[in-house]
Design a protein around this motif. Structure first.
Motif, PDB file in Angstrom:
ATOM      1  N   THR A  69      30.320 -20.644  24.082  1.00 36.71           N
ATOM      2  CA  THR A  69      31.623 -20.512  24.746  1.00 36.71           C
ATOM      3  C   THR A  69      32.619 -19.820  23.833  1.00 36.71           C
ATOM      4  O   THR A  69      33.449 -19.022  24.284  1.00 36.71           O
ATOM      5  CB  THR A  69      32.165 -21.899  25.133  1.00 36.71           C
ATOM      6  OG1 THR A  69      31.225 -22.567  25.971  1.00 36.71           O
ATOM      7  CG2 THR A  69      33.502 -21.787  25.857  1.00 36.71           C
ATOM      8  N   SER A  70      32.553 -20.131  22.544  1.00 36.87           N
ATOM      9  CA  SER A  70      33.527 -19.648  21.556  1.00 36.87           C
ATOM     10  C   SER A  70      33.154 -18.312  20.941  1.00 36.87           C
ATOM     11  O   SER A  70      33.891 -17.810  20.079  1.00 36.87           O
ATOM     12  CB  SER A  70      33.645 -20.682  20.428  1.00 36.87           C
ATOM     13  OG  SER A  70      33.835 -21.985  20.915  1.00 36.87           O
ATOM     14  N   SER A  71      32.042 -17.719  21.343  1.00 38.95           N
ATOM     15  CA  SER A  71      31.448 -16.611  20.587  1.00 38.95           C
ATOM     16  C   SER A  71      32.378 -15.416  20.418  1.00 38.95           C
ATOM     17  O   SER A  71      32.417 -14.808  19.340  1.00 38.95           O
ATOM     18  CB  SER A  71      30.133 -16.178  21.250  1.00 38.95           C
ATOM     19  OG  SER A  71      30.339 -15.842  22.615  1.00 38.95           O
ATOM     20  N   PHE A  72      33.141 -15.064  21.445  1.00 39.45           N
ATOM     21  CA  PHE A  72      34.020 -13.904  21.319  1.00 39.45           C
ATOM     22  C   PHE A  72      35.160 -14.186  20.339  1.00 39.45           C
ATOM     23  O   PHE A  72      35.597 -13.289  19.616  1.00 39.45           O
ATOM     24  CB  PHE A  72      34.576 -13.503  22.687  1.00 39.45           C
ATOM     25  CG  PHE A  72      33.587 -12.758  23.546  1.00 39.45           C
ATOM     26  CD1 PHE A  72      33.594 -11.378  23.605  1.00 39.45           C
ATOM     27  CD2 PHE A  72      32.630 -13.446  24.274  1.00 39.45           C
ATOM     28  CE1 PHE A  72      32.673 -10.686  24.382  1.00 39.45           C
ATOM     29  CE2 PHE A  72      31.705 -12.773  25.056  1.00 39.45           C
ATOM     30  CZ  PHE A  72      31.722 -11.384  25.107  1.00 39.45           C
ATOM     31  N   ARG A  73      35.632 -15.424  20.285  1.00 35.73           N
ATOM     32  CA  ARG A  73      36.694 -15.778  19.344  1.00 35.73           C
ATOM     33  C   ARG A  73      36.136 -15.894  17.926  1.00 35.73           C
ATOM     34  O   ARG A  73      36.770 -15.439  16.977  1.00 35.73           O
ATOM     35  CB  ARG A  73      37.345 -17.092  19.795  1.00 35.73           C
ATOM     36  CG  ARG A  73      38.437 -17.653  18.927  1.00 35.73           C
ATOM     37  CD  ARG A  73      39.650 -16.823  18.616  1.00 35.73           C
ATOM     38  NE  ARG A  73      39.880 -15.593  19.366  1.00 35.73           N
ATOM     39  CZ  ARG A  73      40.619 -14.589  18.925  1.00 35.73           C
ATOM     40  NH1 ARG A  73      41.169 -14.658  17.734  1.00 35.73           N
ATOM     41  NH2 ARG A  73      40.798 -13.516  19.651  1.00 35.73           N
ATOM     42  N   ILE A  74      34.932 -16.493  17.769  1.00 36.66           N
ATOM     43  CA  ILE A  74      34.297 -16.517  16.450  1.00 36.66           C
ATOM     44  C   ILE A  74      34.083 -15.088  15.967  1.00 36.66           C
ATOM     45  O   ILE A  74      34.355 -14.743  14.811  1.00 36.66           O
ATOM     46  CB  ILE A  74      32.953 -17.271  16.493  1.00 36.66           C
ATOM     47  CG1 ILE A  74      33.166 -18.747  16.841  1.00 36.66           C
ATOM     48  CG2 ILE A  74      32.226 -17.151  15.150  1.00 36.66           C
ATOM     49  CD1 ILE A  74      31.869 -19.502  17.110  1.00 36.66           C
ATOM     50  N   GLY A  75      33.597 -14.232  16.861  1.00 34.03           N
ATOM     51  CA  GLY A  75      33.380 -12.840  16.509  1.00 34.03           C
ATOM     52  C   GLY A  75      34.652 -12.153  16.056  1.00 34.03           C
ATOM     53  O   GLY A  75      34.642 -11.365  15.099  1.00 34.03           O
ATOM     54  N   ALA A  76      35.761 -12.463  16.715  1.00 30.83           N
ATOM     55  CA  ALA A  76      37.040 -11.860  16.329  1.00 30.83           C
ATOM     56  C   ALA A  76      37.479 -12.339  14.952  1.00 30.83           C
ATOM     57  O   ALA A  76      37.984 -11.542  14.139  1.00 30.83           O
ATOM     58  CB  ALA A  76      38.094 -12.191  17.376  1.00 30.83           C
ATOM     59  N   LEU A  77      37.283 -13.632  14.672  1.00 30.81           N
ATOM     60  CA  LEU A  77      37.665 -14.160  13.362  1.00 30.81           C
ATOM     61  C   LEU A  77      36.843 -13.516  12.249  1.00 30.81           C
ATOM     62  O   LEU A  77      37.375 -13.152  11.190  1.00 30.81           O
ATOM     63  CB  LEU A  77      37.484 -15.681  13.338  1.00 30.81           C
ATOM     64  CG  LEU A  77      38.422 -16.498  14.219  1.00 30.81           C
ATOM     65  CD1 LEU A  77      38.036 -17.974  14.158  1.00 30.81           C
ATOM     66  CD2 LEU A  77      39.870 -16.317  13.797  1.00 30.81           C
ATOM     67  N   VAL A  78      35.537 -13.379  12.484  1.00 31.39           N
ATOM     68  CA  VAL A  78      34.677 -12.745  11.486  1.00 31.39           C
ATOM     69  C   VAL A  78      35.046 -11.269  11.339  1.00 31.39           C
ATOM     70  O   VAL A  78      35.119 -10.737  10.223  1.00 31.39           O
ATOM     71  CB  VAL A  78      33.198 -12.915  11.854  1.00 31.39           C
ATOM     72  CG1 VAL A  78      32.304 -12.120  10.906  1.00 31.39           C
ATOM     73  CG2 VAL A  78      32.811 -14.386  11.840  1.00 31.39           C
ATOM     74  N   ALA A  79      35.307 -10.604  12.441  1.00 30.38           N
ATOM     75  CA  ALA A  79      35.659  -9.184  12.399  1.00 30.38           C
ATOM     76  C   ALA A  79      36.939  -8.978  11.587  1.00 30.38           C
ATOM     77  O   ALA A  79      37.067  -7.982  10.845  1.00 30.38           O
ATOM     78  CB  ALA A  79      35.817  -8.628  13.803  1.00 30.38           C
TER      79      ALA A  79
END
Length: 399
Positions: free
Chosen positions: A381-391
């Motif tokens: 569920t959180s993958s796009f937000r986790i991806g943004a934080l890592v990016a």
């Protein structure tokens, strides 16, 4: 000026969403995703029940709470833009007896703190929403939903490749070698150099971190989730999502019923320690990985702390009758004949040396890499937000 090169280790939804967010933030970069299997979403992403979580359960202010709430809407916007079916069908979290009311109330208050739209309801309203569910009270969460995370992952892969980036399959990383300010990732299909690499390796996240020379301070332990599926003629017993009140001392949500986006209804999971990191069956044993677990102090501390819960979960795994007893707490009408075997999944759970289950997402950095070390549910569920934080962390290195 030389364009940045970035490599992502892991072709699950977190790795692919990270690559997608990097593609958005750094349009000049060259991105390569390395996946050890012959398809993306082969493990946790493709083997979960597809629930879009609301963010109700998680400690206020934690990464899980914030990433789940924000990531849910980012996921939904992506699905709408790409025509991927999803549904905000709602869920009920049910107190089946009076003794569970205080925990239900505490969970409701946590949901309020997290800004989740939810309502305390009584038995009458529960019967309207889920006519076959039994309980003295419940929380109704209308914004919970369902989707196929495999479909999301496949679309992310397609968009990355359409933009000229690479998703390399059958490419397990076997060695990480420093190369100037960058890194070389060695695989059986070749070596890949990157200015910065990102570890999103799920069940092997801690190993990739150590391969990079980073001591994450935790070990990934695999927990097998075993499911049953309701026979097609009995799917009407569950309209949407029916969950029990969870045990706050344990990160798993208990046996619950989930209508999936394809119409099937799953019941589960149990949560038992697997004997291999990809141990989807009780008989799947990888001796080296089992010995690695048994030699870890945190495993024995965990067993000492939670042995009663472990015995209960093992009974559910070994006894269909015991499993049925847990399921009947929510839907008393189910019978043994209603259940068909369903595919199992394995959850990657970080455990510290004191045997504490790491409750939040854990992202660590080394000189050349960013590592997503702990990303259990609600990571999809959180993958796009986790991806943004890592990016953001990766981009900062070039800035």
């Amino acid at each position: 000026m030389k364009q940045p090169t970035i490599a992502i280790i892991g072709g699950g939804i977190v790795g692919l969403a990270t690559a997608y967010r990097l593609m958005e933030r750094m349009p000049g970069a060259t991105i390569t995703v390395l996946e050890k299997e012959n398809r993306v979403a082969a493990h946790q992403t493709g083997r979960n029940s597809g629930v879009i979580h609301s963010g109700l359960y998680y400690r206020p202010g934690s990464l899980k709470a914030t990433c789940c709430r924000e990531g849910k809407w980012e996921l939904i916007r992506f699905c709408e833009a790409e025509g991927i079916p999803y549904e905000l069908c709602g869920k009920v979290i049910v107190a089946v007896e009076e003794a569970e009311r205080p925990r239900l109330q505490a969970l409701y208050e946590r949901g309020q703190q997290n800004g989740v739209a939810c309502t305390l309801i009584g038995p009458e309203r529960l019967r309207e929403l889920e006519p076959h569910a039994h309980g003295v009270a419940a929380i109704h969460v209308p914004e919970a939903g369902i989707v196929s995370y495999r479909a999301v992952a496949e679309r992310l892969r397609a968009k990355l490749e359409a933009a000229g980036h690479r998703v390399v399959l059958g490419a397990p990383v076997t060695r990480i070698v420093p190369d100037g300010r960058g890194v070389v990732l060695e695989t059986p299909v070749g070596a890949f150099r990157a200015d910065v690499a990102v570890g999103c390796a799920g069940l092997y996240a801690d190993r990739i971190a150590r391969m990079d020379g980073l001591e994450p301070g935790v070990r990934i332990l695999p927990f097998r989730g075993e499911y049953y599926e309701l026979r097609p003629e009995r799917r009407h017993l569950c309209r949407n999502l029916i969950y029990p009140v969870p045990d706050p001392a344990y990160p798993f949500l208990g046996v619950h019923f989930t209508r999936m986006i394809d119409g099937r209804v799953e019941c589960g999971p149990s949560a038992v320690l697997a004997f291999a990191r990809e141990g989807y069956r009780l008989t799947d044993v990888r001796l080296s990985e089992l010995l690695e677990m048994l030699s870890y102090r945190g495993f024995w501390q965990l067993a000492r702390r939670h042995w009663r819960k472990g015995v209960q979960e093992l009974l559910q795994s070994l006894s269909k009758r015991y499993y049925l007893r847990q399921a009947r707490r929510l839907i008393p009408e189910v019978t043994p004949e209603d259940f068909l075997p369903a595919p199992s999944g394995v959850r990657a759970q970080a455990v510290d040396p004191e045997g504490r289950l790491v409750d939040d997402f854990l992202v660590l950095e080394s000189p050349r890499m960013v590592h997503v070390v702990n990303a259990p549910s609600p990571a999809a569920t959180s993958s796009f937000r986790i991806g943004a934080l890592v990016a953001e962390r990766v981009q900062a290195r070039f800035d």
